[in-house]
Design an enzyme around this catalytic site. Structure first.
Site, PDB file in Angstrom:
ATOM      1  N   ASP A  28     -30.158  63.476  47.511  1.00  0.00           N
ATOM      2  CA  ASP A  28     -29.113  63.902  48.433  1.00  0.00           C
ATOM      3  C   ASP A  28     -28.244  65.004  47.844  1.00  0.00           C
ATOM      4  O   ASP A  28     -27.871  65.951  48.555  1.00  0.00           O
ATOM      5  CB  ASP A  28     -28.241  62.704  48.815  1.00  0.00           C
ATOM      6  CG  ASP A  28     -27.232  63.038  49.900  1.00  0.00           C
ATOM      7  OD1 ASP A  28     -27.603  63.745  50.854  1.00  0.00           O
ATOM      8  OD2 ASP A  28     -26.074  62.589  49.795  1.00  0.00           O
ATOM      9  N   LYS A  43     -20.868  58.090  44.374  1.00  0.00           N
ATOM     10  CA  LYS A  43     -20.018  57.580  45.445  1.00  0.00           C
ATOM     11  C   LYS A  43     -19.127  56.473  44.913  1.00  0.00           C
ATOM     12  O   LYS A  43     -19.432  55.831  43.915  1.00  0.00           O
ATOM     13  CB  LYS A  43     -20.880  57.065  46.602  1.00  0.00           C
ATOM     14  CG  LYS A  43     -21.638  58.169  47.337  1.00  0.00           C
ATOM     15  CD  LYS A  43     -22.347  57.639  48.572  1.00  0.00           C
ATOM     16  CE  LYS A  43     -22.998  58.773  49.360  1.00  0.00           C
ATOM     17  NZ  LYS A  43     -21.999  59.704  49.926  1.00  0.00           N
ATOM     18  N   ASP A  61     -27.114  75.434  52.933  1.00  0.00           N
ATOM     19  CA  ASP A  61     -26.385  74.481  52.100  1.00  0.00           C
ATOM     20  C   ASP A  61     -24.919  74.864  52.222  1.00  0.00           C
ATOM     21  O   ASP A  61     -24.497  75.911  51.715  1.00  0.00           O
ATOM     22  CB  ASP A  61     -26.848  74.571  50.643  1.00  0.00           C
ATOM     23  CG  ASP A  61     -26.182  73.542  49.737  1.00  0.00           C
ATOM     24  OD1 ASP A  61     -25.101  73.040  50.108  1.00  0.00           O
ATOM     25  OD2 ASP A  61     -26.731  73.232  48.669  1.00  0.00           O
ATOM     26  N   HIS A  62     -24.137  74.040  52.918  1.00  0.00           N
ATOM     27  CA  HIS A  62     -22.777  74.456  53.255  1.00  0.00           C
ATOM     28  C   HIS A  62     -21.902  74.671  52.025  1.00  0.00           C
ATOM     29  O   HIS A  62     -20.877  75.358  52.099  1.00  0.00           O
ATOM     30  CB  HIS A  62     -22.121  73.435  54.195  1.00  0.00           C
ATOM     31  CG  HIS A  62     -21.702  72.159  53.537  1.00  0.00           C
ATOM     32  ND1 HIS A  62     -22.554  71.095  53.384  1.00  0.00           N
ATOM     33  CD2 HIS A  62     -20.521  71.777  52.988  1.00  0.00           C
ATOM     34  CE1 HIS A  62     -21.917  70.103  52.780  1.00  0.00           C
ATOM     35  NE2 HIS A  62     -20.690  70.495  52.526  1.00  0.00           N
ATOM     36  N   LYS A  68     -18.476  77.944  50.648  1.00  0.00           N
ATOM     37  CA  LYS A  68     -17.115  77.718  50.161  1.00  0.00           C
ATOM     38  C   LYS A  68     -16.649  78.918  49.334  1.00  0.00           C
ATOM     39  O   LYS A  68     -17.425  79.533  48.596  1.00  0.00           O
ATOM     40  CB  LYS A  68     -17.063  76.438  49.328  1.00  0.00           C
ATOM     41  CG  LYS A  68     -17.279  75.173  50.159  1.00  0.00           C
ATOM     42  CD  LYS A  68     -17.227  73.941  49.283  1.00  0.00           C
ATOM     43  CE  LYS A  68     -17.389  72.680  50.127  1.00  0.00           C
ATOM     44  NZ  LYS A  68     -16.269  72.476  51.058  1.00  0.00           N
ATOM     45  N   GLU A  73     -17.220  61.518  44.837  1.00  0.00           N
ATOM     46  CA  GLU A  73     -16.758  61.099  46.155  1.00  0.00           C
ATOM     47  C   GLU A  73     -16.101  59.729  46.058  1.00  0.00           C
ATOM     48  O   GLU A  73     -16.576  58.852  45.322  1.00  0.00           O
ATOM     49  CB  GLU A  73     -17.933  61.021  47.136  1.00  0.00           C
ATOM     50  CG  GLU A  73     -18.668  62.320  47.376  1.00  0.00           C
ATOM     51  CD  GLU A  73     -19.817  62.140  48.344  1.00  0.00           C
ATOM     52  OE1 GLU A  73     -19.550  62.036  49.556  1.00  0.00           O
ATOM     53  OE2 GLU A  73     -20.964  62.068  47.897  1.00  0.00           O
ATOM     54  N   HIS A 120     -27.104  70.566  46.418  1.00  0.00           N
ATOM     55  CA  HIS A 120     -25.817  71.163  46.076  1.00  0.00           C
ATOM     56  C   HIS A 120     -25.688  71.477  44.592  1.00  0.00           C
ATOM     57  O   HIS A 120     -25.246  72.558  44.200  1.00  0.00           O
ATOM     58  CB  HIS A 120     -24.672  70.224  46.474  1.00  0.00           C
ATOM     59  CG  HIS A 120     -24.640  69.878  47.923  1.00  0.00           C
ATOM     60  ND1 HIS A 120     -24.972  70.765  48.919  1.00  0.00           N
ATOM     61  CD2 HIS A 120     -24.309  68.728  48.556  1.00  0.00           C
ATOM     62  CE1 HIS A 120     -24.836  70.189  50.101  1.00  0.00           C
ATOM     63  NE2 HIS A 120     -24.443  68.950  49.904  1.00  0.00           N
ATOM     64  N   ARG A 145     -31.138  64.067  73.438  1.00  0.00           N
ATOM     65  CA  ARG A 145     -31.791  63.077  74.293  1.00  0.00           C
ATOM     66  C   ARG A 145     -30.803  62.341  75.193  1.00  0.00           C
ATOM     67  O   ARG A 145     -31.201  61.690  76.156  1.00  0.00           O
ATOM     68  CB  ARG A 145     -32.554  62.069  73.435  1.00  0.00           C
ATOM     69  CG  ARG A 145     -33.791  62.666  72.771  1.00  0.00           C
ATOM     70  CD  ARG A 145     -34.580  61.637  71.996  1.00  0.00           C
ATOM     71  NE  ARG A 145     -33.832  61.119  70.856  1.00  0.00           N
ATOM     72  CZ  ARG A 145     -34.305  60.234  69.984  1.00  0.00           C
ATOM     73  NH1 ARG A 145     -35.530  59.752  70.134  1.00  0.00           N
ATOM     74  NH2 ARG A 145     -33.568  59.828  68.976  1.00  0.00           N
ATOM     75  N   LYS A 205     -30.599  70.720  54.953  1.00  0.00           N
ATOM     76  CA  LYS A 205     -31.171  69.879  53.908  1.00  0.00           C
ATOM     77  C   LYS A 205     -31.258  68.433  54.424  1.00  0.00           C
ATOM     78  O   LYS A 205     -30.524  68.066  55.346  1.00  0.00           O
ATOM     79  CB  LYS A 205     -30.321  69.946  52.639  1.00  0.00           C
ATOM     80  CG  LYS A 205     -29.010  69.134  52.711  1.00  0.00           C
ATOM     81  CD  LYS A 205     -28.389  69.035  51.364  1.00  0.00           C
ATOM     82  CE  LYS A 205     -27.177  68.122  51.393  1.00  0.00           C
ATOM     83  NZ  LYS A 205     -27.452  66.708  51.557  1.00  0.00           N
TER      84      LYS A 205
END
Length: 513
Positions: free
Chosen positions: A256, A361, A198-199, A203, A237, A261, A63, A169
């Site tokens: 999340d 986290k 899903d990255h 890996k 994390e 994952h 946009r 996702k």
């Protein structure tokens, strides 16, 4: 009308993957962070090493009022700073940038899609490929209108080449919304054309789980309930919500991370050997794993799940705010930033073996790993020695930040007395193979271009995952926590998480560095 320039790829290294089909990649959300930091750098690197066709172009949708050159300049910064673009150079980028184009539009408005179709046809008249790859790199709520918009102008059914769509996702926010999204997608696209990405699955270590399990005779025979006591999967994390407070308020750690994952890692760790490494065989066995996980009752949710929210604390010796002090977060928020669950895969291979999953986290270290805890050997032989206890063997599959595998076992200490010490055998990809790994998008984008869906989620897989998570969401919603925040930043989560394992005489494996 502009003339499409066909650049010649700048080859800086030998292709590590076969050259993909020609295609025009259309990215919704081209001005977003994911496109700038991950997608375009990955596409650039594929082009540099000759894994994309000469007839390869990218059309960005957004946009923001930008020109083609504005977009190219913005994306150049992301590629220059990204680990994904491992072959970055000024000459390489200048050559690649000729492939980048931009179209201003609101993907939420139905009248945008005739303009999109016209732009695609214009590019194709000037040499762009007839194969179309749509990438939905937007907030999840835009996925349905994008899918329906593409269908409304006939872009989902391509008679002159193939058409595929990549969805990021989260795939819904619960079972009901996931089913609704799948129904919308199935009405417009063939399932074989849908790639739910899903990255994590791109890996090296994640892909190597199957090779490691099924390609080594020393491990495959003991990968079952007879030899394994429990399995731990951790995604820790050090970061907080990093300015995404409003998004995280609607999501939480369970949606999340666990619903995506972590269940993917569970499936790869627990699945049966496929008859071949193709999409149908691998994904079919992965769905079987989730189908063997019985949804929890209310009492089981209370006993086998833990949630937490970080408060103020320290990370790397520096003070950090609590979750409720983050921008965009409600001052009395009950959104979890930490989740731990105990799951049981009730099949012949894994009966009685708990799978402990945790993610959080603001923990002391950034580390994603799978721990295979083997059963202890009998102690009878060592009763008359100074050995007080036998430590169990542990196999650790390190996913990030370093990718590798380590094995812990016991060895006799030097000296006349019978004393045992712990020994770790470590392997890291970067040390052994002499090349750095990427975040996974390069491999997954290439797989989509060649039509290999092995590492992507299928509709039934998504719904099976939500069937496991949904009962937990329902109980947590009905019984809001009263003690948030319940762990300081810089610690390993709430004490109840440790107790989840300690009641069985077990403990989490923590990696701070």
């Amino acid at each position: 009308m502009s003339t499409l320039v066909q650049p010649v790829p700048l080859k800086l290294a030998k292709p590590t993957l076969p050259q993909a089909d020609s295609c025009l990649v259309v990215i919704f959300g081209a001005t977003g962070d994911l496109t700038r930091r991950k997608l375009v750098p990955a596409l650039y690197d594929l082009a540099c090493v000759g894994c994309t066709s000469r007839n390869f172009d990218v059309l960005g949708i957004g946009r923001s009022k930008l020109t083609d050159d504005d977009l190219r300049a913005r994306l150049r910064e992301g590629a220059a700073d990204s680990n994904e673009a491992r072959n970055f150079s000024n000459d390489g980028w200048n050559d690649f940038a000729k492939r980048l184009h931009y179209l201003i539009g609101d993907a939420n408005q139905r009248d945008f899609y005739p303009r999109l179709k016209a732009k695609i046809e214009e590019l194709q008249k000037n040499g762009a490929s007839r194969n179309l790859l749509f990438y939905v790199s937007t907030q999840a709520s835009l996925a349905p209108p994008i899918v329906e918009g593409l269908g409304s102008v006939g872009l989902a059914r391509n008679t002159e080449g193939w058409t595929r769509i990549i969805l990021e996702k989260p795939f819904g926010r619960d079972l009901k919304s996931a089913q609704e999204l799948n129904e919308i997608v199935a009405h417009v696209f063939d399932e074989s054309s849908v790639y739910r990405i899903d990255h994590y699955l791109g890996k090296e270590t994640v892909q190597n789980i199957l090779m490691f399990r099924f390609g080594n005779s020393m491990f495959e025979p003991v990968w079952n309930r007879n030899y394994i006591e429990y399995i731990e999967i951790t995604a820790a994390e050090t970061l907080g919500v990093e300015g995404r407070g409003a998004f995280y308020e609607e999501t939480g750690a369970l949606r999340d991370m666990v619903a995506n994952h972590m269940l993917q890692l569970l499936m790869l760790t627990a699945m049966e050997p496929p008859v071949a490494f193709d999409a149908d065989a691998v994904r079919g066995h992965k769905v079987d794993v989730l189908s063997a996980v019985a949804p929890m009752t209310k009492d089981e949710v209370a006993q086998r799940t833990v949630r937490g929210q970080y408060g103020p604390g320290q990370i790397d010796g520096k003070p950090v705010p609590g979750y409720r002090q983050e921008p965009g977060v409600k001052p009395n928020s009950v959104t979890e930033t930490y989740a731990a669950v105990e799951l049981r895969v009730d099949n012949w291979r894994w009966a009685g073996v708990p799978f402990y999953l945790r993610t959080g986290k603001r923990l002391p270290g950034r580390n994603t790993h799978v721990v295979i805890q083997f059963r202890r050997a009998p102690f009878i032989l060592f009763r008359e020695t100074q050995v007080e206890d036998l430590m169990p063997n542990q196999l650790v599959l390190h996913i990030q930040p370093e990718e590798g595998i380590s094995l812990r076992f016991a060895a006799k200490k030097p000296g006349p007395a019978m004393q045992l010490g712990e020994v770790d055998m470590d392997f890291e990809y970067s040390d052994y193979f002499g090349q750095s790994s990427n975040t996974g998008y390069e491999r997954l984008l290439h797989d989509c271009m060649i039509g290999d869906a092995t590492l992507f989620q299928r509709a039934d897989m998504v719904e099976a995952g939500w069937s496991i998570v949904n009962p937990v969401l329902d109980v947590w919603k009905a019984l809001p926590p009263r003690n948030f925040p319940n762990y300081p930043s810089g610690t390993w989560g709430p004490k109840e998480s440790d107790e989840l394992l300690e009641r069985e005489g077990r403990r989490w494996r923590n990696f701070e560095k």
